[in-house]
Design a protein around this motif. Structure first.
Motif: not given
Length: 216
Positions: A1-4, A11-17, A110-114, A209-212
């Protein structure tokens, strides 16, 4: 995975809604138009009735927040449309709607990437027709917040707070995609990064692009 990438305030993104209709689905307008034509109605009769007819709009708002069952909504709305048969009306109207496979693949990536992945959806009933099962998205999400169950619907800020609480994240750690701008405004006010969706495929490019994730 790319760097977040950094979110609001670094603050790094951690969630997708993700919203449901228009984000995880495709072909809605076509499916509705085809159903209307088969009933002898004007091509846009379904959407225009729910939007502009005072009684039908009130029924739909009640359905969204669990104040009316889908079966009762079906019966009452069939009467407004002048139809004799309200049995599983919602299911018949939505039968031709398709999953947005690109967005589904992005959610999986995204879920697989954490990332914590959530669905935040205004409901149009779950029984007898379950639109989320029809499209096959229940298993995509760590968290699913559905207005019917919450007794509150977007754009009320309360429902956004609830999805954040269940994700265990702050607003500035999350990206939210929805096809209705009125639903994006409360999320932005809370501090989420918002992505307006006019086409699921186009939104996939932006979110990737946003989430990498999801693109090389």
């Amino acid at each position: 995975m790319r760097a977040r990438l950094a979110g609001v305030g670094g603050v790094p993104y951690k969630g997708l809604i993700l919203d449901f209709v228009g984000v995880l689905t495709e072909g809605v307008a076509q499916a509705h138009a085809e159903w209307c034509a088969a009933q002898g109605l004007a091509p846009r009769a379904w959407g225009e009735t729910l939007t502009n007819h005072p009684e039908a709009r009130a029924h739909y708002r009640a359905l969204e927040v669990g104040a009316m069952s889908q079966a009762e909504f079906n019966r009452r709305t069939a009467e407004v449309l002048g139809l004799d048969d309200g049995e599983n009306l919602m299911g018949r109207v939505w039968a031709g709607v398709r999953p947005a496979m690109g967005m589904i693949a992005l959610a999986e990536a995204a879920r697989s990437a954490g990332y914590v992945v959530a669905m935040l959806s205004n409901s149009f009933g779950l029984d007898p027709y379950d639109p989320y099962a029809h499209i096959g998205v229940w298993e995509l999400f760590d968290v699913a917040v559905i207005s019917e169950r919450e007794r509150v619907a977007k754009p009320d800020p309360v429902i956004y707070q609830r999805v954040l609480e269940r994700m265990g994240l702050s607003a500035d750690e999350c990206v939210f995609a929805d096809d209705r701008r009125e639903n994006l405004a409360p999320a932005a006010s809370l501090g989420m990064r918002t992505v307006p969706v006019t086409s699921p495929d186009d939104a996939v490019v932006v979110l990737s692009e946003i989430l990498g994730v999801g693109r090389v």
